[in-house]
Design an enzyme around this catalytic site. Sequence first.
Site, PDB file in Angstrom:
ATOM      1  N   HIS A   1      53.350  37.055  44.500  1.00 50.51           N
ATOM      2  CA  HIS A   1      53.052  36.708  45.699  1.00 50.51           C
ATOM      3  C   HIS A   1      54.201  36.343  46.347  1.00 50.51           C
ATOM      4  CE1 HIS A   1      48.688  36.890  44.464  1.00 50.51           C
ATOM      5  NE2 HIS A   1      49.071  36.476  43.714  1.00 50.51           N
TER       6      HIS A   1
ATOM      7  N   GLU B   1      43.803  35.168  35.694  1.00 56.04           N
ATOM      8  CA  GLU B   1      42.205  34.834  35.402  1.00 56.04           C
ATOM      9  C   GLU B   1      41.504  34.360  36.798  1.00 56.04           C
ATOM     10  OE1 GLU B   1      42.156  34.333  32.148  1.00 56.04           O
ATOM     11  OE2 GLU B   1      44.042  35.124  31.605  1.00 56.04           O
TER      12      GLU B   1
ATOM     13  N   GLU C   1      39.265  26.230  42.067  1.00 57.21           N
ATOM     14  CA  GLU C   1      39.179  26.002  41.052  1.00 57.21           C
ATOM     15  C   GLU C   1      39.804  25.158  40.306  1.00 57.21           C
ATOM     16  OE1 GLU C   1      41.952  28.311  38.130  1.00 57.21           O
ATOM     17  OE2 GLU C   1      41.227  30.394  39.361  1.00 57.21           O
TER      18      GLU C   1
ATOM     19  N   ASP D   1      45.728  34.672  40.662  1.00 54.64           N
ATOM     20  CA  ASP D   1      46.009  35.811  39.743  1.00 54.64           C
ATOM     21  C   ASP D   1      45.071  36.719  38.464  1.00 54.64           C
ATOM     22  OD1 ASP D   1      45.320  33.315  38.242  1.00 54.64           O
ATOM     23  OD2 ASP D   1      46.838  32.222  38.427  1.00 54.64           O
TER      24      ASP D   1
ATOM     25  N   ASP E   1      42.093  31.312  41.770  1.00 56.78           N
ATOM     26  CA  ASP E   1      43.429  31.132  42.195  1.00 56.78           C
ATOM     27  C   ASP E   1      43.327  32.622  41.735  1.00 56.78           C
ATOM     28  OD1 ASP E   1      43.935  27.913  42.376  1.00 56.78           O
ATOM     29  OD2 ASP E   1      44.340  28.861  40.308  1.00 56.78           O
TER      30      ASP E   1
ATOM     31  N   TYR F   1      51.618  28.388  46.157  1.00 59.49           N
ATOM     32  CA  TYR F   1      51.091  28.892  44.816  1.00 59.49           C
ATOM     33  C   TYR F   1      51.937  28.697  43.724  1.00 59.49           C
ATOM     34  CZ  TYR F   1      47.753  30.494  41.315  1.00 59.49           C
ATOM     35  OH  TYR F   1      46.946  30.297  40.502  1.00 59.49           O
TER      36      TYR F   1
ATOM     37  N   ARG G   1      52.085  29.654  39.880  1.00 64.95           N
ATOM     38  CA  ARG G   1      52.672  31.139  39.785  1.00 64.95           C
ATOM     39  C   ARG G   1      52.544  32.322  40.324  1.00 64.95           C
ATOM     40  NH1 ARG G   1      47.402  28.401  37.799  1.00 64.95           N
ATOM     41  NH2 ARG G   1      47.540  27.003  36.403  1.00 64.95           N
TER      42      ARG G   1
END
Length: 576
Positions: free
Chosen positions: A362, A87, A10, A85, A83, A315, A317
């Site tokens: 995570h 999104e 991303e 997640d 990523d 990560y 988030r």
Amino acid sequence: MNQKSLLIVESPTKVKTIQQHLGKEYDVISCVGHVKDLPKNDLGIDLENDFKIKLAVLPDKKDFIAELRKKSKTADRVLVATDPDREGEAIASHLATEIPEEKLDRVQFTEITKAGINEGINNVRDINHDLVAAQTARRVIDRLVGYKVSPVLWATLQSNMNFVSTNLSAGRVQSAAVKMIVDQDRLRAKFISTNYFDLKADLRKGDSKENFNATLLKVDGLKVASSNDFDSKTGELKNKDVLLLTESQSDELVKELKSGNWIVTDIKKKPRTSNPKPPFTTSTLQQEASRKLRSSARQTMSIAQKLYENGFITYMRTDSTHLSDEAISGSRKVIKSLYGDEFLPENPKQYTTKVRNAQEAHEAIRPAHRVFRTVEDVKAELGDEAGKLYDLIWKRTVASQMKSAKLEQTSITIKNQKAEFRANGQMILFPGYMKVYVEGRDNPDKDLANKERILPALEISERLNCITLEPNSHSTKPPARFTEASLVKALEENGIGRPSTFASILGTIVRRGYVDRKNGKLSPTYLGLAVTQLLENHFTNLVSKEFTVKMEDGLDEVSRGELDAIPFMKNFYKGG
């Protein structure tokens, strides 16, 4: 000649680091976030055909899609490493439609280190279609809300309020967040402040030179009103079985007690254990950075993103407080070398995650690598602000694996005629994790001193000297305005939004002029009040915490494969 494999991430910041680790066999490119979305000037949702969506390539991504198609044709493999997640999974799904199916692999990196990248490359998986369905459902619902509400906001408010310079909008999460801030202000407006008094005595043991203070607790056996006896929302006295001292009564009591003897009547000591906090989640990182670094949620996430992309942290988030074996081993090595065996527990500490959505959880946010990089390394590469946030993450992670602190609390009762006073003390017997990190404080050493209130060694029936005795005036305070930290905490506790979206929610409501942010406090603007009032009158669900929570829980169930997205969206559309 073997063709290179193509790897898509991303963020452009990751490209250089990943390329260095993977070498010439890979061509690493960045899509810079979403590449497709619902069309801007059209609903893009077929309401009669199971909410089928029409996705359009974003105008600024047309060149990238052309490049992706071209490179995919000649590449040996195409690895999508967006990523890990909701999104990111949707972006992976959108990219997959432009890539030959037989070449497509989905990989994920939880840390941008050599070990993290190798682990990702060696663990190919399919795109998680449950996560994609949840993201699609969220996007559909948000689009339907916007199309339904925005024209009403325009017709009712924007066209009649000349000072409005931005386009008004409403959303199921941002509107509920603004209402929380509005409701807090309404409580403040209704709050009735009450004055009350107690007495404070500065006492001294025999010929000691050190004073300690004691506060009036009871008069004639009746408890004197303290802050806990008032309703925090209204300011009214909620406990009627207390003595509400007036100024004249407190002055009179001072005169009475001046001639009396101060006698120790009771001494209670009890041990207390203080346990370390779990390592950071997205939400707790935002809260602590707000308190300790005065950093907004948006700033925190921006810096955390840089730390992640440059291989310094995992990560950022995440809802999880879990640490990997590698992280625990790294923490224990740090504790042993810097603080010694006495601070190292016999067994590693594991924290249970209070999150229902396990698929999106995570590892906790923690320093990357088997051997944690130093704060100086971060400052040299990314600057002071990044260094401060990394320092916070480093300390929280290491402290989470240290022994608990041991304290001793002392409570001393002192009588003078009909009045009973209380002195409270605390000693730190063993600092444990507090040696490294204390929540909400900048300096652990300074805070250890603040946490200690040393009382002299006293005995029952011992007579004390009174140095000063004076009335203490207090007034009940209205509910505090939200800070970014307390709003993030309230959003999480109420299940409104998700930690990964808190920063953008806060940014949106301030940017649109619904909320003012001054000196760290959040207060509603006139526009924010007007929009909330309109939504309360005509779109009750949009500002209802219960409705928003129900929606988030439903999306989580979709992401876990427990609920079909289509009936969920139909239920929403029909007002369920």
